[in-house]
Design an enzyme around this catalytic site. Structure first.
Site, PDB file in Angstrom:
ATOM      1  N   ASN A  14       0.811  -1.075   0.025  1.00 55.41           N
ATOM      2  CA  ASN A  14       0.056   0.058   0.221  1.00 55.41           C
ATOM      3  C   ASN A  14       0.857   1.228   0.192  1.00 55.41           C
ATOM      4  OD1 ASN A  14      -3.076  -0.439   0.072  1.00 55.41           O
ATOM      5  ND2 ASN A  14      -2.403  -1.972   1.629  1.00 55.41           N
ATOM      6  N   ARG A  92       1.125  -1.829  15.022  1.00 54.57           N
ATOM      7  CA  ARG A  92       1.012  -1.453  16.537  1.00 54.57           C
ATOM      8  C   ARG A  92      -0.326  -0.711  16.996  1.00 54.57           C
ATOM      9  NH1 ARG A  92       4.708  -2.832  20.393  1.00 54.57           N
ATOM     10  NH2 ARG A  92       4.639  -0.927  21.072  1.00 54.57           N
ATOM     11  N   HIS A 110      -8.053  -0.718   6.415  1.00 52.69           N
ATOM     12  CA  HIS A 110      -8.322  -2.116   7.204  1.00 52.69           C
ATOM     13  C   HIS A 110      -8.862  -3.196   6.244  1.00 52.69           C
ATOM     14  CE1 HIS A 110      -9.252  -4.694  10.465  1.00 52.69           C
ATOM     15  NE2 HIS A 110     -10.777  -4.802  10.185  1.00 52.69           N
TER      16      HIS A 110
HETATM   17  C1  GRF Z   1      -3.256  -4.647   4.198  1.00 49.44           C
HETATM   18  O1  GRF Z   1      -4.203  -5.660   3.908  1.00 49.44           O
HETATM   19  C2  GRF Z   1      -3.914  -3.649   4.942  1.00 49.44           C
HETATM   20  O2  GRF Z   1      -5.266  -3.569   4.697  1.00 49.44           O
HETATM   21  C3  GRF Z   1      -3.808  -4.166   6.431  1.00 49.44           C
HETATM   22  O3  GRF Z   1      -2.367  -4.546   6.247  1.00 49.44           O
HETATM   23  C4  GRF Z   1      -2.108  -5.131   5.036  1.00 49.44           C
HETATM   24  C5  GRF Z   1      -0.759  -4.356   4.923  1.00 49.44           C
HETATM   25  O4  GRF Z   1      -0.119  -4.751   3.402  1.00 49.44           O
HETATM   26  N1  GRF Z   1      -3.646  -3.138   7.335  1.00 49.44           N
HETATM   27  P1  GRF Z   1       0.980  -4.010   2.744  1.00 49.44           P
HETATM   28  O5  GRF Z   1       1.993  -4.173   3.855  1.00 49.44           O
HETATM   29  O6  GRF Z   1       0.377  -2.859   2.431  1.00 49.44           O
HETATM   30  O7  GRF Z   1       1.440  -4.960   1.667  1.00 49.44           O
END
Ligand code: GRF
Length: 196
Positions: A14, A92, A110
């Site tokens: 992300n 965290r 989320h």
């Molecule tokens: C994602 O599924 C996000 O929604 C959740 O943790 C995951 C993180 O994935 N909070 P990345 O590290 O962005 O690949």
């Protein structure tokens, strides 16, 4: 140009999508990722951030009290003049030590509807429940676990998804587009909660 920090603990896909959008997409000219911060030295996302030429820092949370960790994190972020804190796979729970410093300016993504499922393993939950549709939620962060006010949600079509890997793949595909679009609206102060 608003200055944002992206906080990660792991893969950082992300984070990569947000940086990409800030360089060439919907966040271009609106914000800049001035720093990527991890609470784990082994977070893969740190390497990805450096490939984009974005400064990264690591403030390890292990063996520290929440207060000590968050105090250190604030001090490091201050050096980058950060205005918004974007959590992207940051594992965290933050307390008022951190949140009172960035009140209303901390956002999280989320991988489930936060009303129905809080905490880790949102895709595992959707798969286990056999959901035909799940919702990615972007929300403001408060002191609880995924209890902050919902900014926006996006559906993920899970019909015919017959493995957890497929559920995750479909979900992440939505996350990568959706998070930047919501951040754009928040920064433009256009965002009201919506379902699309
Ligand atoms: C994602 O599924 C996000 O929604 C959740 O943790 C995951 C993180 O994935 N909070 P990345 O590290 O962005 O690949």
């Amino acid at each position: 140009m608003q200055k944002i920090a992206v906080l990660i603990s792991g893969r950082g896909s992300n984070m990569g999508a947000i940086i990409q959008q800030s360089l060439t997409g919907c966040l271009k000219g609106l914000c800049r990722v001035v720093v990527v911060a991890s609470n784990r030295l082994d977070a893969e996302g740190l390497t990805l951030a450096s490939r984009y030429g974005v400064p990264s820092i690591c403030v390890e949370s292990k063996d520290k009290s929440r207060k000590a960790f968050e105090g250190e994190l604030i001090a490091r972020l201050l050096a980058f003049d950060v205005e918004w804190v974007i959590l992207a796979g940051f594992m965290r729970v933050l307390t008022s030590t951190f949140l009172s410093h960035y009140r209303g300016k901390v956002i999280n993504i989320h991988p489930a509807d936060t009303v129905q499922h809080q905490g880790i393993d949102g895709y595992e939950w959707a798969y286990r429940e056999g959901l035909e549709k799940t919702y990615i939620t972007v929300h403001k962060v408060d002191e609880g676990v995924d209890t902050g006010s919902i900014i926006a949600q996006a559906p993920v079509d899970l019909k015919g998804a017959n493995s957890l890997a497929e559920v995750k793949q479909r979900g992440l595909c939505v996350e990568h587009k959706f998070y930047s679009r919501v951040i754009e609206q928040v920064l433009r102060e256009e965002c009201v909660a919506f379902l699309e």
